[in-house]
Design a protein around this motif. Sequence first.
Motif, PDB file in Angstrom:
ATOM      1  N   TYR A 112     -14.847  -8.417  11.668  1.00 17.22           N
ATOM      2  CA  TYR A 112     -15.764  -7.631  12.496  1.00 17.22           C
ATOM      3  C   TYR A 112     -17.138  -7.529  11.834  1.00 17.22           C
ATOM      4  CZ  TYR A 112     -17.992  -3.303  14.164  1.00 17.22           C
ATOM      5  OH  TYR A 112     -18.893  -2.376  14.607  1.00 17.22           O
ATOM      6  N   GLU A 113     -17.167  -7.143  10.561  1.00 15.18           N
ATOM      7  CA  GLU A 113     -18.462  -7.025   9.875  1.00 15.18           C
ATOM      8  C   GLU A 113     -19.179  -8.373   9.848  1.00 15.18           C
ATOM      9  OE1 GLU A 113     -19.733  -4.762   6.629  1.00 15.18           O
ATOM     10  OE2 GLU A 113     -17.960  -3.491   6.514  1.00 15.18           O
TER      11      GLU A 113
ATOM     12  N   HIS B 150     -13.508   0.204  16.538  1.00 18.83           N
ATOM     13  CA  HIS B 150     -12.542   0.494  15.471  1.00 18.83           C
ATOM     14  C   HIS B 150     -11.220   0.963  16.057  1.00 18.83           C
ATOM     15  CE1 HIS B 150     -15.942  -0.123  12.942  1.00 18.83           C
ATOM     16  NE2 HIS B 150     -16.582   0.897  13.442  1.00 18.83           N
TER      17      HIS B 150
ATOM     18  N   ALA C 190      -8.711  -9.899   0.849  1.00 20.08           N
ATOM     19  CA  ALA C 190      -8.918  -9.511  -0.554  1.00 20.08           C
ATOM     20  C   ALA C 190      -9.542 -10.615  -1.394  1.00 20.08           C
ATOM     21  CB  ALA C 190      -7.591  -9.074  -1.180  1.00 20.08           C
TER      22      ALA C 190
ATOM     23  N   ARG D 175      -8.073  -3.431  14.951  1.00 24.07           N
ATOM     24  CA  ARG D 175      -6.978  -3.947  14.130  1.00 24.07           C
ATOM     25  C   ARG D 175      -5.755  -4.190  14.995  1.00 24.07           C
ATOM     26  NH1 ARG D 175      -9.422   0.070  11.342  1.00 24.07           N
ATOM     27  NH2 ARG D 175      -8.014   1.690  12.088  1.00 24.07           N
TER      28      ARG D 175
ATOM     29  N   LYS E 281      -6.626  -4.234   7.250  1.00 22.63           N
ATOM     30  CA  LYS E 281      -7.239  -2.907   7.257  1.00 22.63           C
ATOM     31  C   LYS E 281      -7.808  -2.641   5.881  1.00 22.63           C
ATOM     32  CE  LYS E 281      -6.111   2.025   7.782  1.00 22.63           C
ATOM     33  NZ  LYS E 281      -6.980   2.441   8.880  1.00 22.63           N
ATOM     34  N   GLU E 282      -9.064  -2.202   5.855  1.00 27.42           N
ATOM     35  CA  GLU E 282      -9.681  -1.822   4.592  1.00 27.42           C
ATOM     36  C   GLU E 282     -10.202  -0.398   4.716  1.00 27.42           C
ATOM     37  OE1 GLU E 282     -12.429  -4.865   3.248  1.00 27.42           O
ATOM     38  OE2 GLU E 282     -10.751  -6.179   2.755  1.00 27.42           O
ATOM     39  N   PRO E 283      -9.376   0.571   4.325  1.00 24.90           N
ATOM     40  CA  PRO E 283      -9.775   1.970   4.520  1.00 24.90           C
ATOM     41  C   PRO E 283     -11.084   2.262   3.787  1.00 24.90           C
ATOM     42  CG  PRO E 283      -7.469   1.820   3.804  1.00 24.90           C
ATOM     43  CD  PRO E 283      -8.075   0.462   3.636  1.00 24.90           C
ATOM     44  N   GLY E 284     -11.982   2.924   4.471  1.00 29.37           N
ATOM     45  CA  GLY E 284     -13.257   3.271   3.859  1.00 29.37           C
ATOM     46  C   GLY E 284     -14.371   2.287   4.147  1.00 29.37           C
ATOM     47  N   SER E 285     -14.035   1.141   4.732  1.00 29.24           N
ATOM     48  CA  SER E 285     -15.076   0.183   5.100  1.00 29.24           C
ATOM     49  C   SER E 285     -15.728   0.621   6.407  1.00 29.24           C
ATOM     50  CB  SER E 285     -14.466  -1.205   5.277  1.00 29.24           C
ATOM     51  OG  SER E 285     -13.573  -1.197   6.360  1.00 29.24           O
ATOM     52  N   VAL E 286     -16.914   0.084   6.692  1.00 30.82           N
ATOM     53  CA  VAL E 286     -17.514   0.343   8.004  1.00 30.82           C
ATOM     54  C   VAL E 286     -16.612  -0.246   9.080  1.00 30.82           C
ATOM     55  CG1 VAL E 286     -19.523   0.017   9.479  1.00 30.82           C
ATOM     56  CG2 VAL E 286     -19.822   0.223   7.013  1.00 30.82           C
TER      57      VAL E 286
ATOM     58  N   SER F 285      -4.391  -9.253   5.182  1.00 31.45           N
ATOM     59  CA  SER F 285      -4.931  -8.388   4.125  1.00 31.45           C
ATOM     60  C   SER F 285      -5.150  -9.150   2.829  1.00 31.45           C
ATOM     61  CB  SER F 285      -3.972  -7.227   3.855  1.00 31.45           C
ATOM     62  OG  SER F 285      -3.739  -6.487   5.017  1.00 31.45           O
TER      63      SER F 285
ATOM     64  N   ALA G 282       0.878  -1.174   0.000  1.00 32.94           N
ATOM     65  CA  ALA G 282       0.000   0.000   0.000  1.00 32.94           C
ATOM     66  C   ALA G 282       0.916   1.225   0.000  1.00 32.94           C
ATOM     67  CB  ALA G 282      -0.928  -0.029   1.194  1.00 32.94           C
TER      68      ALA G 282
ATOM     69  N   THR H 284      -5.551   9.800  14.753  1.00 37.67           N
ATOM     70  CA  THR H 284      -7.004   9.610  14.907  1.00 37.67           C
ATOM     71  C   THR H 284      -7.324   8.898  16.222  1.00 37.67           C
ATOM     72  OG1 THR H 284      -6.770   7.779  13.330  1.00 37.67           O
ATOM     73  CG2 THR H 284      -7.755   9.794  12.506  1.00 37.67           C
TER      74      THR H 284
END
Lengths: 756, 756
Positions: A342-343, A390, A133, A362, A332-337, A129, A119, A400
Motif C-alpha cells: 500500500y505505501e 486500512h 521483513a 489486509r 501486517k506491520e503494526p504501527g506503520s502508516v 510478512s 508474533a 477496531t
Amino acid sequence: MAERIMTTIDGNTACATVAHKTNEVIAIYPITPSTSMGELADELSARGQKNIWGTVPLVVEMQSEGGAAGAVHGALQTGALTTTFTASQGLLLMIPNMYKIAGELTPTVFHVSARSLSAQALSIFGDHSDIAAIRGTGWALLCSNSVQEAQDFALIAQAATLESRVPFVHFFDGFRTSSEVNKIEELSDEVLRAMVSDDLVQAHRARSLNPEHPVARGTSQGPDVYFQGRETVNPFYVQVPAIIQKAMDKFAALTGRQYHLYDYVGAPDAERVIVVMGSGAEVTEETAHFLMKQGEKVGLLKVHMFRPFNPALLAAALPKTVKKLAVLDRAKEPGSVGEPLYEDCVTAAVEAGLQVEIIGGRYGLSSKEFTPAMAKAVYDELAKPNPKNHFTVGIVDDVTFTSLDVDPSFDTEPSDVVRALFYGLGSDGTVGANKNSIKIIGEETDFYAQGYFEYDAKKSGGNTVSHLRFGPRPIRHACLVTSANFVGCHQFSLIEQFDILGSIVKGGTLLLNSPYPASETWDRLPRKVQDQIIAKDVQLYVIDAYDVAAKVGLGGRMNTILQTCFFALSGVLPRDEAIAKIKEAIVKTYGKRGQKVIDMNFAGVDQALANMHQIKVPAAASGTLAMRPPVKGAAVPDFVANVTARMILREGDSIPVSAMPVDGTFPVGTTQYEKRFIALETPIWNPAVCIQCGKCAMACPHAVIRLKVYDPAVLEGAPEGFRSVDARGREFAGMKFTVQESIEDCTGCGLCVEAC
Amino acid sequence: MAERIMTTIDGNTACATVAHKTNEVIAIYPITPSTSMGELADELSARGQKNIWGTVPLVVEMQSEGGAAGAVHGALQTGALTTTFTASQGLLLMIPNMYKIAGELTPTVFHVSARSLSAQALSIFGDHSDIAAIRGTGWALLCSNSVQEAQDFALIAQAATLESRVPFVHFFDGFRTSSEVNKIEELSDEVLRAMVSDDLVQAHRARSLNPEHPVARGTSQGPDVYFQGRETVNPFYVQVPAIIQKAMDKFAALTGRQYHLYDYVGAPDAERVIVVMGSGAEVTEETAHFLMKQGEKVGLLKVHMFRPFNPALLAAALPKTVKKLAVLDRAKEPGSVGEPLYEDCVTAAVEAGLQVEIIGGRYGLSSKEFTPAMAKAVYDELAKPNPKNHFTVGIVDDVTFTSLDVDPSFDTEPSDVVRALFYGLGSDGTVGANKNSIKIIGEETDFYAQGYFEYDAKKSGGNTVSHLRFGPRPIRHACLVTSANFVGCHQFSLIEQFDILGSIVKGGTLLLNSPYPASETWDRLPRKVQDQIIAKDVQLYVIDAYDVAAKVGLGGRMNTILQTCFFALSGVLPRDEAIAKIKEAIVKTYGKRGQKVIDMNFAGVDQALANMHQIKVPAAASGTLAMRPPVKGAAVPDFVANVTARMILREGDSIPVSAMPVDGTFPVGTTQYEKRFIALETPIWNPAVCIQCGKCAMACPHAVIRLKVYDPAVLEGAPEGFRSVDARGREFAGMKFTVQESIEDCTGCGLCVEAC
C-alpha cells in the motif's frame, strides 16, 4: 516452441525442480512450508540427478537457516551457482547475509514459500510478512501467483539474477501455492538451457574469490567512502526491471506463456482496480472476470516485481480510466502508516502523477481464506463514496472495526468444475489417495486438476480435509472448496461432530465410510445430518471400507478402496479406465513392497464396488442422535466454550477479534474438554487375566488408561457394569482395583495391548 | 522542578545510566557503537550500583545478540524489567525475538546506537539502516537527536512502554550522538522515580509466566484464528502516541524540557520544510534559524516518533503555509520507491490531505558528515521549480547524478564558540586529555562543551582527530569542526602529510609538538604549511613535549603537557584556574597509581609553559620541503593513487561514486604503498655487536626488519653508507650479511630492541 508436457505437482516441486536443474550448490535447513523443496533437491542429488550442465548439485544441510545463508554466501563467492529454500523465521535468520550478498552484487535466487512470522503465536501458514521483513535488503523480490508461475518464475529469476547481478528472492504463497497440487506445463531442459546464459555463468565465475586472481572483499569502509560505495549500485538496480522483462519475453517466445512485471487484467475501461500479489491475484482475477460479465468496470493489477518497485511501469500498466485503487497486503506491520505494498503504491501514484484514490487493506494472514466473495467485498467498498482505508477482509473485527462485510453466498465457480471434499484423519491414507487421484486425472486425461489439503495441528489422528477440483480449463480458484458435488467422509466419527454437509451442493453425492451395516447406517446418523441429506437431496453411499480392507488383508488401510468408490461415483473417468489407472498407481506406489501388497490392494479395488451401497433416503428424518459436542466437562470455562470449542468444530474463521487474547495468552489445561472419539478400536480391560502390573497405563502415550486401588466402600453407587477386582499385593489387602479407559480420548494406537 | 545538575558525558553514558537505573535484568553482547552502554551497565552492577527500586540489576553477557534477545525475551516473561543495547547486525539478529516480544505486548526498551549495515563493506559508523530494517517488527521507534535527548528519551520510552505494553526501540545516531561528549542536564533519581509508575511495573509482573497462576504463551495459531489474533493489538498501537506525549508532558513538568512526537521548529509561515530525525535535526535546526534571520521561510520537522507513524499528528505539527517538504533519510534501501521516512511522509501527506510537494533524499550514511551547508543545499533545492527527488547530499555522485551541489563556504557557527582541533596518533593520549579538558570546562564553568573524536581503522598508531567546542549556549552543531580557532598538532609527522591548517581560521592558533628546537622548527615545516601560516596569520607555538615528558619522568606520555599549553593558549579559563583544574583531573585519573605518578604529571604541567615558545613567523616562506606523499612506490597502481591515497590523506569525502568499486572488491597488497612515518625512534643496526641470530626480524610485528645474505658482488653500486658485514656460518662462507630497517613503516614499538 517446445512440445507441451503436462505434469500435476505442487508449487514446491515445481519450483525446486527448476532450482535443482540450474544450480551447483544448495544449502538447506528445513522450515515449513519450504521443507519439501530442500527434501526434493536432496533426493534428486542422492539419486544422481544432474543439472543442465551435467553435474550433480551438492546439497548440504546446515545447522540453521543462519548457517544455510552463510554457506550460500560463501559458495557464491567461490563462483558456484548457489541457492536455498526457506520461509518465515528462517528467512529472518538470513537477513544479515542478505544485505551483504546484495551489497556485493552477487547473483543468486532464494526460493521462499512465504509464511507468517511468529508474533502473538507462531503459525506455519502462509502470508507475506516474511517477504515484507526483507524488503529493505536490496534483493529483487519476484512473486509467483500459482503453481505454474512457481515453476516459470524460478527460471526467469535465475536468468535475471545472472544478468543483473542483483540477487533475487522468488516467493509464492506458503501452503496455498507451495502445497497446492495443480496441472501445469512442464519446462523442458531445452528451455532451461536456453534461458540460462553460459556467458553470464562464466562472468559470475570470473568474479569469484580465487587465489589465481586474488582480490579483497568484505572490507571495512568508514565515513569517508561508505556512502559513495553504497551509491555505486544504483545503475544495477535501474536495469533490473528491463532485464526481468527481457527474460519474461524470451521465456514467452520459448513457452508461449507471456508475463509482465505488472500484469493488468480486467476491463480496459476499469475504474476500480485491485492491486495484489500472490495466490490472491488468481482469486481476484476470477472475480474481476465474473463482475465484468455483469458490466462492472473492474480490473486487477498483479504485482510480480515487488522489488525493485517501479512507479512508472506500475502506472503505465494501469488503464487510464482508473479512479480508485485498493491495494491488498498479505502482511501486517503494526504501527506503520500502512502495509508495505500500500505505501509503495501510494508513493508510486504520487510520483507518477496518477490522479487516483487509494485505499489499502489486509487479507489472508496465515492462510486465512481469500475468496471471490472477499474480492467482491473489496470492489464493492471501492464503489462507495468514502471507502474505508486500512480495512481487513476475511475476518470479523469487532474491536477496531476494520473488517469489510462479505456476502458468503457470492461465488464465481463455474458449474462444469467437479468439486470434491474428503474428510479423513491424519495418517489414514485419505490425503495420499487423493494426491494419487489428482495425478491420475491430471496426467491421464485432458482435465485440469487442483488439490489442496488441510491438516490440523494434531498430525497423526488429526482432521484432514482434501479439496479437489477437476475441470476443462486451468483451475485458478485458489481457495477451499465451499460448494462440493462430492463429499467423502472417510471416518464415521467425523460426521457425528462436524458440519460435513454444510458445503455440499443440492443433489450432491456423499460417500460415507461406515463401520455399521448399510441397513443400520441411516439410523446411526445424527438427526441434523439426516435433515441435511433430505433437504439437499444428497445421494448417500456407504461402505464399510475397514471391513473390506481387513478381509483382503490390508489391515486398516482403506484408502484405495474409498478411492475406487470415488472414481466410480464421480464419473470423472469411465469406470473401467479409472480402475485400470488406480491399479497402475498401486503398482507405482507399492511396487517395491512386493507382489503380495499389490495383490491385496488390487483385491481391495475389486471388492470396493461390490461392498458400496446406495442408501435409499427416507422422506423424513427419524433420527434421535444429536451432533457430538466439541467439548465436554462438568464446568467448561467460557473461553473453552466460546473459542476453543469453535476452533475444534472447524468454525474458527467466525471467531471475532474480540474473542481472541490480545497477547497470545491462553488458559492451560483445556485439552481435558476436547473428546475426539477417533479410535476405531479401544482396549477393554479383562480383569480375569490382569496381573495388575500397570504396564498398560505406562505404555499409553495419551494418558487414557488409569489404574486405581481404592476402598471397597466407594463402589457403592457405582454405575452398572463398573468392573473391579481385589487388589493384589500385601499392602493393598482388602482394597479394590480397577483399570479404566477413557475411550473418548483413546486414539486406538494399540500400545497398551502390545505392552500387556 | 528538581535542581539543575549539569554533567558532561557522551550519549551512550547518558542513555545507559538511565537504563541501568530503571531495569532489573540487562542481557548484553558488545557491538560498536553500543558497546560502552553494556560495559557501563556491567561496571555499575559490578560496583553494586542500585536501580531506583534499590536492587542491583543482573547484567549477563550472552554468546551473541541472538542470545541476548532470547535472554531478554525470557526475562521479560518472568516479569523482570529487562533491557539490552545493540546496533547494526546485532539488531538484525534480534529480529525474530522482536516480532514475538511485540506480538505478546511485552513492555521493554532496547537502546540502539544506530549504525550502518554491512553491504558492499562493513562499517562501524552511524546511520539509520538498522532501524529501517526493524520498522516492521511492531515496535515503537523513538529517536533521540542529541546527548541530552539520549538521556531524556531513555526515560520517556521506559515510562511509555510500561503504560502502552508496546515494546520500544530508543535509538540515536551511532558515533555522532553515542560518542559525542556534551554538557547536559542530568536526571535525578526523583525524576526517574516519578516517571516510572510502580503500578505499571506491578501490572507487568502480574502478566508474567508463573507457576502460581499458569498460562500458556507462545502457542501455534492456524488459518482459522491467527489473523484475528494479529488484529487484537490494534487498540494498543492506537494509544501509543498519546501515551508517549503524556510521558513527554509529565517529563516537561518535572524537568522543564518539553518534547513532542513531531517537533516543528522554524518560521511560523514556512513554505519549505525539512523532515528529519537524529543528529541531522540539530544541524538542520541551526541552519533553519540562520536562514530565517535572512528572511527565508524555512523550518524543520523533527521526527521523534518514527513508529507508530501518525499522519494526523505529523500534519498537525506542520505550519499551514508549507508548500514543499524534503524528507531526509539516513538509510538506503536499493530497489525501493524511496527510503522509509520519505515513503511514510508521502503516504501520511496523502492520508492527511496535505497539498504539498514532497521530495526525499539520502544523507549521512555511515557517519558521513551532515553540515549546515548540506542542509542549506536541501533548502535551496526545495526552492527550485522542479526540485530533484531521490537526491543524495554530502557526496559527489557522478554515476547516477543524484547528489546536490553544496557550497562548502556556508557556515552557521557563531563566532563566540571556541572551536579546537587536535591531531594525534591512537594511544598517544591526545583523545584522553581532550575528554578531560571537556569535562573540566563543562563541569567547572558555565560554558557548554562538546567533543567528538575521529579514529581511523588502524587503532593504536592510527590518526585521531579531536573536535572540541566551548560556548555560552548549548552546542547543537552536530558535525566536525571545519573552522578552528585553535589547532593542536600533537605529532610532527602529521603536519608533514595532512592538511592540518586547512580548517584554521584567520588569526587562529597552532600548537605544534615538535621534536626540533624551537629555532629550527620553522625550517622543518613543509613549504605549503609555511605558506598557510603566513597567509592565515596563524599564531604558531611549539613545544617539544616528548622532551619535557622524558625529563620529568613521564616517558612518552606528553598528553597533560600539551593539555596545559592548550588551556594557556585558548583562554577558555583563567590560566591559574585551568592549571588547578588540570591538576585535580590528574589526581582523579592517576591517583590510584601512586603519588609518584601524580608528581611527575604535576611537574609536566609546571614545565609545559616554560618550554612552549611562540615562533615569530617570517613575512615570506623560505622552506624547501614538500608535503610527504601518502603513497610511495616504483609503480603505484591507479586505484591506489586515485582512491587509497586520498583516503590516507583524509580526503576520502571527495572521492566520487565512480571511483568506488561497485561490489566492495578491492585490490590486494596495497599497504606496501602507504608509508606512515609514525615512529619517533627507529632501530639502527649495529654490525659490530650483531651475532646474526635473526631475532630482531622475527620479533618485528610490522615486517619492517629484513635480513639478507648475499654475494658481495651485488654491493657494487650500493648507496653510500650502506652497511654490510661478512656473513657468519660455514654455509655462508664468502657471503655478505645486512640487516635493513624500513623506517617509513616502523611504529617504534621497540620489540626488536627487546628481542636483541
